[in-house]
Structure formats: C-alpha cells, structure tokens
Scaffold this active site. Structure first.
Site, PDB file in Angstrom:
ATOM      1  N   THR A 201      -5.983   3.481  -7.603  1.00  0.00           N
ATOM      2  CA  THR A 201      -6.331   4.465  -8.629  1.00  0.00           C
ATOM      3  C   THR A 201      -5.118   5.104  -9.298  1.00  0.00           C
ATOM      4  O   THR A 201      -5.230   5.633 -10.395  1.00  0.00           O
ATOM      5  CB  THR A 201      -7.220   5.571  -8.028  1.00  0.00           C
ATOM      6  N   ASP A 202      -3.948   5.050  -8.619  1.00  0.00           N
ATOM      7  CA  ASP A 202      -2.794   5.800  -9.149  1.00  0.00           C
ATOM      8  C   ASP A 202      -2.332   5.323 -10.525  1.00  0.00           C
ATOM      9  O   ASP A 202      -1.969   6.134 -11.376  1.00  0.00           O
ATOM     10  CB  ASP A 202      -1.611   5.716  -8.167  1.00  0.00           C
TER      11      ASP A 202
ATOM     12  N   THR B  34      -6.757   1.421  -2.666  1.00  0.00           N
ATOM     13  CA  THR B  34      -7.374   2.050  -1.487  1.00  0.00           C
ATOM     14  C   THR B  34      -8.673   1.363  -1.093  1.00  0.00           C
ATOM     15  O   THR B  34      -9.041   1.336   0.076  1.00  0.00           O
ATOM     16  CB  THR B  34      -7.613   3.552  -1.783  1.00  0.00           C
TER      17      THR B  34
HETATM   18  N1  ASP Z   1      -2.357   5.097  -3.734  1.00  0.00           N
HETATM   19  C1  ASP Z   1      -3.525   4.285  -3.897  1.00  0.00           C
HETATM   20  C2  ASP Z   1      -3.265   3.221  -4.942  1.00  0.00           C
HETATM   21  O1  ASP Z   1      -3.194   3.563  -6.107  1.00  0.00           O
HETATM   22  C3  ASP Z   1      -4.637   5.140  -4.328  1.00  0.00           C
HETATM   23  C4  ASP Z   1      -5.938   4.465  -4.566  1.00  0.00           C
HETATM   24  O2  ASP Z   1      -6.112   3.270  -4.667  1.00  0.00           O
HETATM   25  O3  ASP Z   1      -6.891   5.256  -4.664  1.00  0.00           O
HETATM   26  O4  ASP Z   1      -3.170   2.064  -4.591  1.00  0.00           O
END
Ligand code: ASP
Length: 330
Positions: A89-90, A12
């Site tokens: 983050t996932d 993200t």
């Molecule tokens: N869905 C995104 C990912 O993991 C979430 C993020 O980066 O916060 O790429």
C-alpha cells in the site's frame, strides 16, 4: 463465466509475521492467498500470476514499467476480461497511476492489497481481493481507467492517495470521495471517471525529483538536483502554490536549463492557482514558466512528469500539464 487474471506483486497482503523478529515479511504465495478467497469460483474463473513478492517501498519506476508491459499483454488477450493486481500500500498510488497513464484499454484493471498481514486479526486481504474481482467482472467498471479497491470502496487511480498508515480504509480521493463502492458483491458508481491522455512508454527515465517546501526553505535542494543532472522537478509548494522567496533564484536557474518544473500544493485538498503576486507567489512562478498541476500530491505529479518525459511520441510537456488532469480528454 468471465476470466480474471490476478497478478500477485507482494505487499502486506502476502506477508506473515516472522516470530523470530516479530515483524511482517513476505511469505504467502498467490495460491495460498487465493485459497482464502472462498467462494470466488462462483463469480469468475481465476488465472493467477506471481510477478513479485516485493514490499512496495522496494518498487522502482522500472518495476512499474515492467508491470505495465505485463498487464498490457494480459488485457490484449481475448480470453481475459479484467485484471486484479496486488501491491503493497505504501507506493500503491504511484504504481496505480503509472498503469493508468500507460495502459490504453477499456478492460477493468483493479489494484488492491491489505492493510493487515495474514498474521493479524482482521486480515483484510481476502475481502479486498474478492471485491476487486467482483469489480473486474463488472461491465459498469469498464472504460473507467485503473481503479483502486480497498474496504469496499473504489477510487480512481488518477485521484486516489494513501491517507492513513494503518486504517483499513486508508485510500481516499481528496476533494471528491470515492467514485463507487462494492456492495453485496456488486459495483455501484457515484460519478463518472476522468478521461485523460494515455502515453506510449517503452523505456523509462527516473531522474525526476520531488522537493517539499517548508518555511524558510532556500534553493539548496534545487541546486543539488540541478548538479545531479535531474531532468524534471516537482515542487510541493505551500498553500495555493507559493514558495519561500529564497527558492525563486533556484527555480529561475532550473528553468534557464529548460528543465520542467511542476508545482503542486502540499495541502491535502484544494487546488493550486496563481492567486498571489508577492516574491515567490504563484503568479510569479506561473509567469516564470512553471507548470501547475492543480490538485494532486507531489508523488503522483512526479509519476506524471516521468511518464510525460519518457513518452515515445515527443509530447510537449506543456501539452501534458496545460490543464488539470481532471479536465483533459483524449
Ligand atoms: N509496507 C507495506 C508495503 O507497502 C504496506 C502494505 O502493503 O500495506 O509493502
């Protein structure tokens, strides 16, 4: 001035809302993100690398190994003092733990990202990058394994997990809390970091399954995993490490094939232990020969089993799982 390599690997932090579909997609380059970290040139020399622009649900175990090799080369360089990696983050906790298990260095490696894209008010990417870079140049952060930095909090990759799908402080360490903070661009640690075995891995196997227990579960999923030829199974068991009785037959079948079974708890906090002696209870599972990983979510125990099974040195899996990771020393 110290030099920090910043490796951009999507997430993200590198996304913007595409107005046609009203949803965030990868769009920013590393240079564009770095240009928002104003004033960082007063703290460190930055060398940027674009590794990928992947959303983290697209990460594979093979990608984690490629990243590990890439970062190993960076930390081997005398002119690089620390490395910061951006990541979605996932699956961040899985990659961070993979790097922690496979890179042997005293240098600081920090994994970060953002919970809000650059199109949202309160985009947290630049702040997280700035605090991560401040961590990467800190002498106090050396030799503590891979760190995860979000919202000014530092957690150890071996302990951290994503606990919130939207909050800026989405990363927590169950049972203990963060190992440190970044305050006013300086790093403060509350406690020592865990030392654990580092594995030498040059090629990777991905065929380790994770099965989450629910009430009334049978051996169907375990049988499926055996039929598919998986080489390891992690079971996110109930409570202290118990499974429904109908799963016991499946677990016996797996163990007869010499496929390692690692048991963790689906509970967020606490430890697994052979407390219960009934059918499917932890005592029975332990006696059958499963390994208990005392306090770790299933997705991270899976990374550990993958790494242990892929290790160049024929490491006894028993050796890897005989103690809680919190207790093991090199
Ligand atoms: N869905 C995104 C990912 O993991 C979430 C993020 O980066 O916060 O790429």
């Amino acid at each position: 001035m110290k030099k920090v390599a910043v490796v951009f690997n999507g997430g993200t932090i590198s996304m913007k809302v595409d107005e046609r579909i009203k949803a965030a997609v990868p769009s920013l380059t590393g240079e564009e993100i770095m240009s928002m970290v104003t004033g960082i040139e007063n703290y460190a020399n930055i060398e940027s690398y674009s590794f990928s622009s992947k959303p983290s649900p697209h990460m594979t175990i093979e990608n984690m190994l490629e990243l590990s090799k890439f970062i190993r080369e960076l930390v081997d360089r005398d002119d690089i003092d620390g490395v910061v990696l951006t990541h979605g983050t996932d699956t961040l906790e899985e990659t961070a733990y993979f790097l922690d298990l496979t890179i042997d260095t005293e240098k600081v490696i920090v994994v970060t990202g953002a919970m809000r894209s650059s199109s949202e008010l309160g985009y947290d990417g630049p702040f997280n990058l700035a605090t991560s870079i401040c961590t990467a140049i800190s002498d106090d952060a050396k030799g503590r394994g891979v760190l995860v930095c979000f919202n000014g909090e530092l957690n150890s990759a071996a302990e951290v997990t994503k606990v919130n799908s939207m909050a800026l402080n989405a990363f927590k360490t169950p049972n203990f809390g963060p190992i440190g903070i970044v305050d006013n661009n300086k790093v403060f640690f509350y406690r020592n970091t865990i030392k654990h075995k580092v594995y030498h891995v040059e090629s990777i196997r991905e065929d380790v399954a994770l099965i989450k227990c629910v009430a009334g579960m049978t051996s169907d999923f375990i049988d499926f995993v055996i039929d598919k030829g998986y080489k390891g199974i992690v079971i996110e068991a109930l409570g202290r490490g118990n499974v429904p009785p109908e799963m016991v037959m499946g677990i016996k079948r797996v163990l007869r094939k010499n496929i390692p079974v690692v048991v963790v708890s689906r509970c967020f906090e606490g430890r697994v232990h052979e407390s219960y002696g009934y059918e499917g209870g932890g005592k029975m599972l332990k006696d059958l020969g499963v390994f208990f990983e005392e306090s770790m979510p299933g997705q991270k125990a899976r990374i550990k089993l993958i790494v242990a099974l892929s290790s160049e040195k024929a490491i006894d899996i028993k050796e890897s799982f005989k103690k809680n990771i919190n207790d093991t020393n090199n």
